[in-house]
Design a protein around this motif. Structure first.
Motif, mmCIF file in Angstrom:
data_model
loop_
_atom_site.group_PDB
_atom_site.id
_atom_site.type_symbol
_atom_site.label_atom_id
_atom_site.label_comp_id
_atom_site.label_asym_id
_atom_site.label_seq_id
_atom_site.Cartn_x
_atom_site.Cartn_y
_atom_site.Cartn_z
ATOM 1 N N VAL A 16 -23.341 59.376 73.730
ATOM 2 C CA VAL A 16 -23.200 60.780 73.326
ATOM 3 C C VAL A 16 -24.517 61.525 73.462
ATOM 4 O O VAL A 16 -25.589 60.931 73.387
ATOM 5 N N GLU A 17 -24.404 62.841 73.607
ATOM 6 C CA GLU A 17 -25.595 63.682 73.621
ATOM 7 C C GLU A 17 -26.132 63.783 72.192
ATOM 8 O O GLU A 17 -25.360 63.810 71.232
ATOM 9 N N SER A 18 -27.455 63.882 72.082
ATOM 10 C CA SER A 18 -28.078 63.789 70.760
ATOM 11 C C SER A 18 -27.755 64.962 69.837
ATOM 12 O O SER A 18 -27.886 64.849 68.620
ATOM 13 N N GLY A 19 -27.320 66.083 70.405
ATOM 14 C CA GLY A 19 -27.081 67.265 69.567
ATOM 15 C C GLY A 19 -25.706 67.309 68.931
ATOM 16 O O GLY A 19 -25.347 68.275 68.261
ATOM 17 N N ILE A 20 -24.907 66.271 69.119
ATOM 18 C CA ILE A 20 -23.549 66.291 68.558
ATOM 19 C C ILE A 20 -23.582 66.084 67.050
ATOM 20 O O ILE A 20 -24.266 65.181 66.559
ATOM 21 N N PRO A 21 -22.868 66.927 66.285
ATOM 22 C CA PRO A 21 -22.836 66.741 64.834
ATOM 23 C C PRO A 21 -22.192 65.398 64.470
ATOM 24 O O PRO A 21 -21.131 65.050 65.000
ATOM 25 N N LEU A 22 -22.861 64.691 63.569
ATOM 26 C CA LEU A 22 -22.410 63.367 63.140
ATOM 27 C C LEU A 22 -20.979 63.369 62.620
ATOM 28 O O LEU A 22 -20.179 62.518 62.969
ATOM 29 N N ALA A 23 -20.696 64.340 61.754
ATOM 30 C CA ALA A 23 -19.388 64.343 61.097
ATOM 31 C C ALA A 23 -18.284 64.562 62.132
ATOM 32 O O ALA A 23 -17.240 63.909 62.091
ATOM 33 N N ARG A 24 -18.544 65.470 63.089
ATOM 34 C CA ARG A 24 -17.533 65.745 64.116
ATOM 35 C C ARG A 24 -17.274 64.485 64.936
ATOM 36 O O ARG A 24 -16.135 64.125 65.228
ATOM 37 N N LEU A 25 -18.342 63.783 65.273
ATOM 38 C CA LEU A 25 -18.205 62.560 66.071
ATOM 39 C C LEU A 25 -17.460 61.482 65.277
ATOM 40 O O LEU A 25 -16.599 60.777 65.810
ATOM 41 N N SER A 26 -17.774 61.410 63.993
ATOM 42 C CA SER A 26 -17.142 60.416 63.135
ATOM 43 C C SER A 26 -15.619 60.640 63.079
ATOM 44 O O SER A 26 -14.826 59.703 63.233
ATOM 45 N N TYR A 27 -15.190 61.899 62.908
ATOM 46 C CA TYR A 27 -13.752 62.217 62.882
ATOM 47 C C TYR A 27 -13.104 61.909 64.229
ATOM 48 O O TYR A 27 -12.044 61.318 64.314
ATOM 49 N N TYR A 28 -13.787 62.338 65.286
ATOM 50 C CA TYR A 28 -13.236 62.168 66.624
ATOM 51 C C TYR A 28 -12.999 60.682 66.925
ATOM 52 O O TYR A 28 -11.940 60.287 67.412
ATOM 53 N N LEU A 29 -14.007 59.851 66.611
ATOM 54 C CA LEU A 29 -13.898 58.423 66.919
ATOM 55 C C LEU A 29 -12.816 57.771 66.067
ATOM 56 O O LEU A 29 -12.022 56.968 66.558
ATOM 57 N N SER A 30 -12.753 58.125 64.791
ATOM 58 C CA SER A 30 -11.764 57.467 63.921
ATOM 59 C C SER A 30 -10.345 57.877 64.313
ATOM 60 O O SER A 30 -9.441 57.049 64.322
ATOM 61 N N ARG A 31 -10.167 59.136 64.671
ATOM 62 C CA ARG A 31 -8.831 59.587 65.124
ATOM 63 C C ARG A 31 -8.376 58.788 66.337
ATOM 64 O O ARG A 31 -7.208 58.533 66.544
ATOM 65 N N ASN A 32 -9.349 58.390 67.157
ATOM 66 C CA ASN A 32 -9.019 57.657 68.379
ATOM 67 C C ASN A 32 -9.121 56.142 68.227
ATOM 68 O O ASN A 32 -9.078 55.409 69.213
ATOM 69 N N GLY A 33 -9.291 55.669 66.980
ATOM 70 C CA GLY A 33 -9.237 54.235 66.712
ATOM 71 C C GLY A 33 -10.513 53.476 67.027
ATOM 72 O O GLY A 33 -10.458 52.287 67.335
ATOM 73 N N PHE A 34 -11.670 54.143 66.946
ATOM 74 C CA PHE A 34 -12.949 53.446 67.170
ATOM 75 C C PHE A 34 -13.720 53.421 65.856
ATOM 76 O O PHE A 34 -14.012 54.466 65.274
ATOM 77 N N SER A 35 -14.040 52.234 65.400
ATOM 78 C CA SER A 35 -14.645 52.087 64.072
ATOM 79 C C SER A 35 -16.140 51.818 64.139
ATOM 80 O O SER A 35 -16.612 51.139 65.060
#
Ligand SMILES: Cc1cc2nc3c(=O)[nH]c(=O)nc-3n(C[C@H](O)[C@H](O)[C@H](O)COP(=O)(O)OP(=O)(O)OC[C@H]3O[C@@H](n4cnc5c(N)ncnc54)[C@H](O)[C@@H]3O)c2cc1C
Length: 319
Positions: free
Chosen positions: A109-128
């Protein structure tokens, strides 16, 4: 003031704001102004800005969401570069997933991505692996620099590699061992002065694993609920001090009788002793006085020296 020739150079690639109030760009909302302020909205923008900055040996700092930073009331006399990615998510090139046959997955990922947004995105897609980061208002770049963590997880546990830019367009790939990670510590934050420049985190690769999206969503809701019930909602920088080995900093500040103490518009939260909140128009000086009071009382009462978790930058008001 930034030198005119550099300003001219920068304005060709980004919108430069002069004398920009830094209180607008840190979550606790205190501090003076930046001589120059630019925003990089993606990796390419960040690289272009950094080329000008490094070539001209400009005094600078890259910030993410400003959620672990305080600038003093005298502001910052160089260039503040905000690296905050407004996109990032499904189908976006700023998040690249590579699944392995063993169920593990690498996400770059690019370093400027908000942590929380990435966390939701990954969990919705089944990546823990990043569920703990929900509710942390920073970027993944800031999290790598601080070795951010919560609920027993941390960046250090899932970081595969970080891609770092140094002067002369030098790109380095580093591992957690290279960063000398320990509790809220990396050598990027603490040792950059030895080299005379701050390295910049451009991209990050995390190692995650497959888990059911339902399970991950439940975990995220549990962590969010814990945060909501224990942390104040007013502007703050999160935890002000690192937890000493023996007790949490919040407990020590509470036992010192300081919860709710207010100086100007800065207050030690009555909900959480390690959160210092801005009740309206606090200055850095108000917050600093409260920090010193907490350090003094905890040292006197418990013989424990509190160490800042937040980073303090910039000039005193008199400078
Ligand atoms: C309400 C609240 C709750 C919080 N909870 C937690 C928590 O549970 N756990 C935790 O660990 N932290 C927590 N924090 C602190 C903070 O959110 C984290 O440390 C976060 O990772 C910082 O990210 P940032 O993008 O805001 O970094 P900033 O605060 O903007 O910067 C922090 C440091 O990183 C550097 N930096 C940022 N991006 C880059 C980059 N791309 N390249 C090089 N250097 C860079 C900056 O120069 C600075 O040295 C909390 C903060 C708040 C306000």
């Amino acid at each position: 003031m930034l030198p005119t020739n550099i300003l001219d150079h920068l304005t060709k690639i980004a919108h430069v704001r002069e004398n920009e109030p830094l209180s607008h760009h840190v979550t606790i909302r205190v501090g003076g102004t930046a001589a120059g302020y630019v925003v990089a909205r993606d990796l390419q923008g960040l690289k272009e800005i950094m080329r000008v900055v490094y070539d001209n040996r400009l005094d600078f700092i890259v910030i993410g969401a400003g959620s672990n930073l305080l600038f003093r009331d005298g502001g910052f006399s160089g260039l503040v570069i905000e690296n905050f990615n407004v996109k990032g998510g499904a189908g976006d090139s700023s998040v690249q997933l590579e699944e392995n046959a063993d169920g593990s997955c690498l996400v770059k990922v690019e370093s400027g991505i908000p942590l929380a947004r990435l966390s939701y995105y990954l969990s919705r897609n089944g990546f823990s692996g990043l569920e703990w980061a929900v509710g942390i208002p920073g970027t993944i770049g800031g999290a790598v620099v601080n070795n951010a963590g919560a609920h027993g997880g941390s960046i250090g546990n899932i970081l595969e590699a970080a891609y770092i830019l140094e002067p002369g367009d030098v790109l380095k790939q580093v591992t957690p061992a290279d960063l000398e990670y320990s509790y809220r510590y990396s050598n990027i934050r603490y040792k950059w002065r030895e080299n005379g420049y701050r390295p910049v985190v451009l991209q990050v690769t995390l190692r995650l694993h497959r888990e059911s999206p339902d399970v991950l969503q439940k975990r995220i809701m549990l962590y969010s609920g814990r945060r909501r019930s224990s942390q104040p909602s007013q502007p703050s920088s999160g935890s002000m001090f690192k937890n000493p080995l023996s007790h949490t900093a919040g407990w020590l500040i509470d036992q010192a009788g300081l919860k709710g103490t207010r100086i100007g518009d800065a207050q030690i939260s009555s909900r959480h002793g390690n959160f210092f909140v801005n009740r309206g128009h606090a200055s850095y000086s108000d917050v600093e006085q409260l920090m010193n009071m907490a350090k003094d009382k905890v040292l006197q009462g418990f013989d424990i020296a509190l160490e800042e978790e937040v980073e303090i930058l910039g000039n005193d008001a008199s400078e």
